[in-house]
Design an enzyme around this catalytic site. Structure first.
Site, PDB file in Angstrom:
ATOM      1  CD  GLU A 170       0.712   0.445   3.129  1.00 55.53           C
ATOM      2  OE1 GLU A 170       0.711   1.593   3.112  1.00 55.53           O
ATOM      3  OE2 GLU A 170       1.755   0.062   3.596  1.00 55.53           O
ATOM      4  CD  GLU A 315       7.319   1.905  -0.269  1.00 51.76           C
ATOM      5  OE1 GLU A 315       8.094   1.094  -0.951  1.00 51.76           O
ATOM      6  OE2 GLU A 315       7.316   3.043  -0.130  1.00 51.76           O
TER       7      GLU A 315
END
Length: 351
Positions: A170, A315
């Site tokens: 994300e 991430e």
């Protein structure tokens, strides 16, 4: 595939395939169970695939990117523009996750599910960021479901392209605020207990973040159904959280393992499991986040991580670190000779 059809498509793990995988591990000429969790999780993947021929040659990282209206309340030291910049850096191999993915042999798919401006990444935008949840619902229920379905369809597409495992990631400035709000509600915990510094808040910034989340939960206390994970998501969540919840549900529907990353990914995993507990069988947590809610969310999911590195990068970084471990374990699983091959007596299984 929409949410309803995805839930209807979920099947239990193939126990016969799991048993055959365990038999293969036990036959390999090494000490029994000596690769620990890598062996048991390989067997679980066999159950997902319906075969003991387990290979993870094609791996994907899906990074859901979105912005948050609650930034108006001053909960982050980064401006909203950072989300779009980093999201596009995933494509140019300039972000942390991209660099790690290249080393791990993982293909990266950044998805714009709710960035506050137009981007050059995969466009699945539901809206230009959530609304400010301190003043109203972050999104409508319909938008929350659409976000979940974005994740489901991404897994469908990846399976059609031959991918065998999906890591979740994300990007979104302010998303630890939404995560902490959701965690407080779903875990029945105090805001102070589940809220961390995110990307590096000072003591003063952390205190402000805590007070904002308290204000948010007080505002929604009379209208939010704490037993309905989609209602919680729509009130105080984020589009990237919805998208990742959809990745887990899509994995369960398509028979693929989906790797949970850090705290934001974990709250999405808990959302997916609360929607349908069967999804849990298809989730693998890479690591425990250093953020306060990280271990609490894994406890609620009754899961143990592979890695404990004190990470809080996000991430999809934890999932990427896990991939080389699986590569090495599967090299042993698929290539090493058996006790019979090397003419020594096999160990007797003790469990």
């Amino acid at each position: 595939m929409n949410l309803k059809r995805a839930l209807e498509a979920i099947k239990p793990l193939d126990q016969a395939a799991i048993a055959r995988c365990k038999e293969r591990w036990d036959s390999i000429g090494k000490p029994l169970y000596s690769l620990g969790k890598l062996e048991t999780e390989t067997a679980r993947i066999a159950g997902m695939f319906g075969t003991s021929d387990v290979r993870l040659d094609k791996k994907a990282l899906v990074i859901m990117c979105a912005d948050h209206g609650v930034l108006e309340e001053g909960v982050s030291q980064s401006p909203v523009e950072v989300t779009a910049i980093v999201a596009e850096n995933f494509m140019t191999m300039e972000a942390s996750a991209s660099i790690m993915a290249r080393r791990a042999g993982v293909d990266v798919f950044p998805v714009d599910i709710g960035v506050a401006q137009d981007t050059k990444i995969i466009n699945r935008k539901i809206a230009y960021g959530t609304k400010n949840m301190a003043k109203g619902c972050a999104m409508t229920r319909e938008q929350a479901v659409k976000g979940i379905e974005v994740g489901i369809r991404m897994v469908e597409e990846l399976k059609q392209k031959g991918y065998q495992i999906v890591c979740t990631g994300e990007m979104g400035v302010g998303n630890t605020t939404a995560t902490s709000a959701m965690a407080a509600v779903m875990l029945g915990a105090s805001v102070e207990t589940v809220t961390g510094r995110g990307s590096g808040l000072t003591d003063q910034g952390l205190e402000k973040k805590i007070q904002v989340i308290k204000k948010v939960l007080d505002f929604h206390s009379g209208s939010m159904d704490r037993e309905d994970p989609i209602d919680i998501l729509s009130h105080v969540g984020g589009y990237e959280i919805a998208g990742m919840a959809g990745l887990y549900i899509g994995g369960a529907a398509c028979g693929l393992p989906v790797v949970a990353d850090g705290v934001i990914s974990a709250v999405a995993a808990l959302t997916a499991v609360r929607i349908d507990p069967r999804v849990r069988d298809y989730i693998m947590p890479s690591h425990v986040s250093k953020e306060p809610a990280g271990q609490m969310l894994l406890d609620a999911l009754d899961m143990t991580p592979f890695l404990t590195c004190g990470m809080h990068l996000g991430e999809g970084s934890g999932g990427l670190m896990l991939m080389p471990l699986f590569d090495m374990a599967l090299a042993v699983y698929n290539s090493m000779g058996t006790f019979e091959d090397i003419n020594i007596d096999a160990y007797e299984p003790y469990q």
